[in-house]
Design a protein around this motif. Structure first.
Motif, PDB file in Angstrom:
ATOM      1  N   THR A   1      41.042  34.157  21.051  1.00  0.00           N
ATOM      2  CA  THR A   1      40.536  34.599  22.348  1.00  0.00           C
ATOM      3  C   THR A   1      41.014  36.002  22.686  1.00  0.00           C
ATOM      4  N   ARG A   2      40.579  36.976  21.898  1.00  0.00           N
ATOM      5  CA  ARG A   2      40.901  38.370  22.217  1.00  0.00           C
ATOM      6  C   ARG A   2      40.267  38.731  23.556  1.00  0.00           C
ATOM      7  N   THR A   3      39.015  38.319  23.727  1.00  0.00           N
ATOM      8  CA  THR A   3      38.306  38.507  24.993  1.00  0.00           C
ATOM      9  C   THR A   3      37.944  37.129  25.516  1.00  0.00           C
ATOM     10  N   ARG A   4      38.166  36.918  26.793  1.00  0.00           N
ATOM     11  CA  ARG A   4      37.892  35.617  27.383  1.00  0.00           C
ATOM     12  C   ARG A   4      36.554  35.636  28.125  1.00  0.00           C
ATOM     13  N   GLY A   5      35.973  34.471  28.290  1.00  0.00           N
ATOM     14  CA  GLY A   5      34.708  34.361  28.983  1.00  0.00           C
ATOM     15  C   GLY A   5      34.905  34.215  30.477  1.00  0.00           C
ATOM     16  N   GLY A   6      34.081  34.898  31.245  1.00  0.00           N
ATOM     17  CA  GLY A   6      34.121  34.805  32.691  1.00  0.00           C
ATOM     18  C   GLY A   6      32.912  34.030  33.193  1.00  0.00           C
ATOM     19  N   VAL A   7      32.397  34.445  34.335  1.00  0.00           N
ATOM     20  CA  VAL A   7      31.247  33.784  34.953  1.00  0.00           C
ATOM     21  C   VAL A   7      30.005  33.957  34.075  1.00  0.00           C
ATOM     22  N   GLY A   8      29.324  32.869  33.796  1.00  0.00           N
ATOM     23  CA  GLY A   8      28.084  32.926  33.036  1.00  0.00           C
ATOM     24  C   GLY A   8      28.267  33.084  31.543  1.00  0.00           C
ATOM     25  N   VAL A   9      29.496  32.849  31.034  1.00  0.00           N
ATOM     26  CA  VAL A   9      29.765  32.992  29.602  1.00  0.00           C
ATOM     27  C   VAL A   9      30.419  31.723  29.087  1.00  0.00           C
ATOM     28  N   GLY A  10      29.928  31.220  27.946  1.00  0.00           N
ATOM     29  CA  GLY A  10      30.501  30.043  27.314  1.00  0.00           C
ATOM     30  C   GLY A  10      31.195  30.418  26.021  1.00  0.00           C
TER      31      GLY A  10
ATOM     32  N   ASP B   1      34.236  28.340  17.389  1.00  0.00           N
ATOM     33  CA  ASP B   1      34.863  29.426  16.636  1.00  0.00           C
ATOM     34  C   ASP B   1      35.162  30.629  17.538  1.00  0.00           C
ATOM     35  N   TYR B   2      35.299  30.392  18.836  1.00  0.00           N
ATOM     36  CA  TYR B   2      35.640  31.406  19.842  1.00  0.00           C
ATOM     37  C   TYR B   2      34.514  32.415  20.088  1.00  0.00           C
ATOM     38  N   THR B   3      33.304  32.109  19.637  1.00  0.00           N
ATOM     39  CA  THR B   3      32.160  32.970  19.912  1.00  0.00           C
ATOM     40  C   THR B   3      31.810  32.889  21.393  1.00  0.00           C
ATOM     41  N   LEU B   4      31.620  34.044  22.025  1.00  0.00           N
ATOM     42  CA  LEU B   4      31.222  34.073  23.430  1.00  0.00           C
ATOM     43  C   LEU B   4      29.717  34.265  23.512  1.00  0.00           C
ATOM     44  N   PHE B   5      29.055  33.443  24.335  1.00  0.00           N
ATOM     45  CA  PHE B   5      27.607  33.499  24.453  1.00  0.00           C
ATOM     46  C   PHE B   5      27.206  33.396  25.916  1.00  0.00           C
TER      47      PHE B   5
ATOM     48  N   ASP C   1      20.700  34.084  32.158  1.00  0.00           N
ATOM     49  CA  ASP C   1      20.093  35.398  31.995  1.00  0.00           C
ATOM     50  C   ASP C   1      20.814  36.378  32.912  1.00  0.00           C
ATOM     51  N   GLY C   2      20.985  37.598  32.451  1.00  0.00           N
ATOM     52  CA  GLY C   2      21.635  38.595  33.295  1.00  0.00           C
ATOM     53  C   GLY C   2      22.092  39.807  32.513  1.00  0.00           C
ATOM     54  N   VAL C   3      23.035  40.533  33.119  1.00  0.00           N
ATOM     55  CA  VAL C   3      23.553  41.771  32.545  1.00  0.00           C
ATOM     56  C   VAL C   3      25.021  41.560  32.174  1.00  0.00           C
ATOM     57  N   VAL C   4      25.399  42.008  30.979  1.00  0.00           N
ATOM     58  CA  VAL C   4      26.764  41.858  30.485  1.00  0.00           C
ATOM     59  C   VAL C   4      27.682  42.857  31.177  1.00  0.00           C
ATOM     60  N   SER C   5      28.875  42.399  31.571  1.00  0.00           N
ATOM     61  CA  SER C   5      29.872  43.313  32.135  1.00  0.00           C
ATOM     62  C   SER C   5      31.249  42.935  31.603  1.00  0.00           C
ATOM     63  N   PHE C   6      32.011  43.938  31.193  1.00  0.00           N
ATOM     64  CA  PHE C   6      33.370  43.754  30.706  1.00  0.00           C
ATOM     65  C   PHE C   6      34.336  44.214  31.782  1.00  0.00           C
ATOM     66  N   PHE C   7      35.464  43.503  31.928  1.00  0.00           N
ATOM     67  CA  PHE C   7      36.482  43.907  32.889  1.00  0.00           C
ATOM     68  C   PHE C   7      37.839  43.367  32.438  1.00  0.00           C
ATOM     69  N   THR C   8      38.905  43.938  32.985  1.00  0.00           N
ATOM     70  CA  THR C   8      40.250  43.451  32.685  1.00  0.00           C
ATOM     71  C   THR C   8      40.895  42.955  33.962  1.00  0.00           C
ATOM     72  N   ARG C   9      41.723  41.930  33.795  1.00  0.00           N
ATOM     73  CA  ARG C   9      42.449  41.363  34.922  1.00  0.00           C
ATOM     74  C   ARG C   9      43.801  40.889  34.399  1.00  0.00           C
ATOM     75  N   LEU C  10      44.881  41.382  35.014  1.00  0.00           N
ATOM     76  CA  LEU C  10      46.241  41.043  34.622  1.00  0.00           C
ATOM     77  C   LEU C  10      46.479  41.318  33.129  1.00  0.00           C
TER      78      LEU C  10
ATOM     79  N   PHE D   1      38.040  40.373  29.842  1.00  0.00           N
ATOM     80  CA  PHE D   1      37.047  39.333  30.120  1.00  0.00           C
ATOM     81  C   PHE D   1      35.654  39.909  29.971  1.00  0.00           C
ATOM     82  N   VAL D   2      34.690  39.023  29.776  1.00  0.00           N
ATOM     83  CA  VAL D   2      33.287  39.413  29.782  1.00  0.00           C
ATOM     84  C   VAL D   2      32.548  38.409  30.659  1.00  0.00           C
ATOM     85  N   ALA D   3      31.610  38.916  31.450  1.00  0.00           N
ATOM     86  CA  ALA D   3      30.842  38.066  32.352  1.00  0.00           C
ATOM     87  C   ALA D   3      29.371  38.447  32.272  1.00  0.00           C
ATOM     88  N   VAL D   4      28.514  37.516  32.676  1.00  0.00           N
ATOM     89  CA  VAL D   4      27.074  37.770  32.761  1.00  0.00           C
ATOM     90  C   VAL D   4      26.694  37.561  34.220  1.00  0.00           C
TER      91      VAL D   4
END
Length: 81
Positions: free
Chosen positions: A43-52, A56-60, A64-73, A77-80
């Motif tokens: 889990t180098r990058t974790r899933g946020g809202v709208g991401v499963g 094998d730790y694949t984020l999908f 439907d929406g727009v991808v956004s990356f952000f950091t917290r603490l 994270f990545v969210a849709v």
């Protein structure tokens, strides 16, 4: 008496193909349900809202929406949205 020693077996066999890991959809890109966003090991990058996350730790995308990356603490994270 000089001579050349016998050559040993190679330590590494023929090159193996890459696993095609990495970011598949970048921030700001539009995704549909089920599209892969990141293929990763652990889990180098974790899933946020709208991401499963797959086995094998694949984020999908789970919506439907727009991808956004952000950091917290200090964690990414990545969210849709």
């Amino acid at each position: 008496m000089s001579h050349v020693k016998a050559g040993g077996a190679t330590r590494q066999a023929s090159p193996r193909p890459g696993k095609r890991r990495g970011i598949k959809k970048y921030g700001g890109e539009v995704v549909k349900v089920g599209q892969i966003i990141i293929r990763q090991v652990g889990t180098r990058t974790r899933g946020g809202v709208g991401v499963g996350m797959g086995r094998d730790y694949t984020l999908f995308a789970m919506r439907d929406g727009v991808v956004s990356f952000f950091t917290r603490l200090g964690k990414s994270f990545v969210a849709v949205k």
